[in-house]
Design an enzyme around this catalytic site. Structure first.
Site, short mmCIF file in Angstrom:
data_model
loop_
_atom_site.label_atom_id
_atom_site.label_comp_id
_atom_site.label_asym_id
_atom_site.label_seq_id
_atom_site.Cartn_x
_atom_site.Cartn_y
_atom_site.Cartn_z
N HIS A 1 17.91 13.07 -1.62
CA HIS A 1 18.27 11.66 -1.59
C HIS A 1 19.78 11.43 -1.70
O HIS A 1 20.25 10.34 -1.42
CB HIS A 1 17.58 10.90 -2.74
CG HIS A 1 16.10 10.77 -2.58
ND1 HIS A 1 15.52 9.77 -1.85
CD2 HIS A 1 15.09 11.52 -3.07
CE1 HIS A 1 14.19 9.90 -1.88
NE2 HIS A 1 13.91 10.96 -2.61
N GLU B 1 3.98 14.96 -5.07
CA GLU B 1 4.32 13.55 -4.91
C GLU B 1 3.33 12.78 -4.05
O GLU B 1 3.58 11.61 -3.75
CB GLU B 1 5.71 13.44 -4.27
CG GLU B 1 6.79 14.20 -5.01
CD GLU B 1 8.13 14.10 -4.32
OE1 GLU B 1 8.91 13.21 -4.68
OE2 GLU B 1 8.39 14.91 -3.41
N ASP C 1 6.69 8.55 -6.18
CA ASP C 1 6.06 8.67 -4.88
C ASP C 1 4.55 8.77 -4.99
O ASP C 1 3.84 8.34 -4.07
CB ASP C 1 6.63 9.88 -4.14
CG ASP C 1 7.94 9.56 -3.43
OD1 ASP C 1 8.16 8.38 -3.10
OD2 ASP C 1 8.75 10.47 -3.22
#
Length: 276
Positions: A47, A151, A177
């Site tokens: 990210h 996730e 997630d």
């Protein structure tokens, strides 16, 4: 040069380890995490906009203060695995593990033969030629950890098959997630999400693989300890720093006009076990 993996050693000895997600790509922040007494940091390249050169400096910063550097790589990117390990990472955090194929691909990229087929290289790992290369290959295979980040609902359902094949050193759930996967985005304490995390923990216990809890409060850590968990991620550097800044400022704007004065306790309630 490659060092012993203290997190792996402590887990094998039943000792507690504590870490943070490191999403601020600044070596000074990484050093502060180490000097604050954490055992490991998960440097984020999924990210976070961080290039290979900066990642290497972040890993160097971790090494200076005895902090074990793990790297979360982008999904399905064996080249990122190789570059992170060549830079000195002691473990790879694999996002969105949904099946055994995700682990097989990571093991192939992260470990040398006969366990995998990581591309051979010199450089930082063998100390620029000071460690004999055959000796380095064996030491790297022993030290480098493969960490599965669960996730997705599909990953929860497939975890027994994922762990049966071996090669996984640690499992970490991603409640953020997971909440989206179960149709309740950002409701990380929703019963469906909490049950999924417990299911992940139970699978780890069945297979004898360490489980790492996302636990940002002492109360949650106490609950997990009672279940035998010894590895904890306590949050991320960005959240901790932003809360500290808000607390230091006091969130009072009385002198600025009719702004709302927010209490620190209310702000702290935003704290969440999310990653990612």
């Amino acid at each position: 040069m490659l060092r012993p993996n203290e997190v792996k050693r402590k887990l094998a000895a039943g000792e507690e380890v504590h870490g943070l997600f490191g999403v601020i790509p600044d070596p000074a922040v990484t050093e502060m995490i180490g000097h604050a007494g954490y055992d490991f940091v998960i440097l984020d390249t999924e990210h976070t906009l961080v290039g290979p050169e900066r990642l290497e400096h972040l890993i160097r910063a971790a090494e200076t203060c005895g902090l074990t550097p793990f790297v979360r790589v982008p999904e399905g990117d064996p080249g990122a695995v190789l570059r992170a390990l060549d830079a000195g990472a002691m473990g790879i955090v694999v996002p969105h593990v949904r099946g055994r194929a995700d682990i097989d691909a990571t093991v192939r990229a992260a470990r040398y033969a006969p366990e995998g087929m990581r591309s051979l290289n010199g450089g930082r790992g063998p100390g620029y030629g000071t460690l004999p290369l055959p000796e380095y290959l064996a030491a790297a295979n022993d030290a480098v950890m493969v960490i599965a980040l669960i996730e997705d609902a599909k990953g929860v359902d497939a975890l027994d098959a994922v762990l049966t094949g071996g090669g996984v050193d640690l499992v970490l759930p991603g409640p953020g997630d997971l909440s989206q996967s179960y149709g309740v985005p950002w409701q990380v304490r929703h019963p469906r999400v909490r049950e999924a995390v417990r299911t992940v923990r139970a699978a780890c216990a069945r297979h004898g693989v360490p489980f790492c809890a996302m636990a940002t409060t002492e109360e949650r850590r106490h609950d997990w300890r009672s279940d035998g968990v010894t590895a904890f991620v306590l949050g991320e550097d960005r959240d901790i720093i932003s809360r500290a800044l808000r607390g230091h400022r006091g969130w009072r704007r009385d002198s600025d006009g009719p702004g709302v004065a927010l209490s620190l306790s209310r702000c702290s309630g935003i704290q969440r076990d999310t990653h990612h």
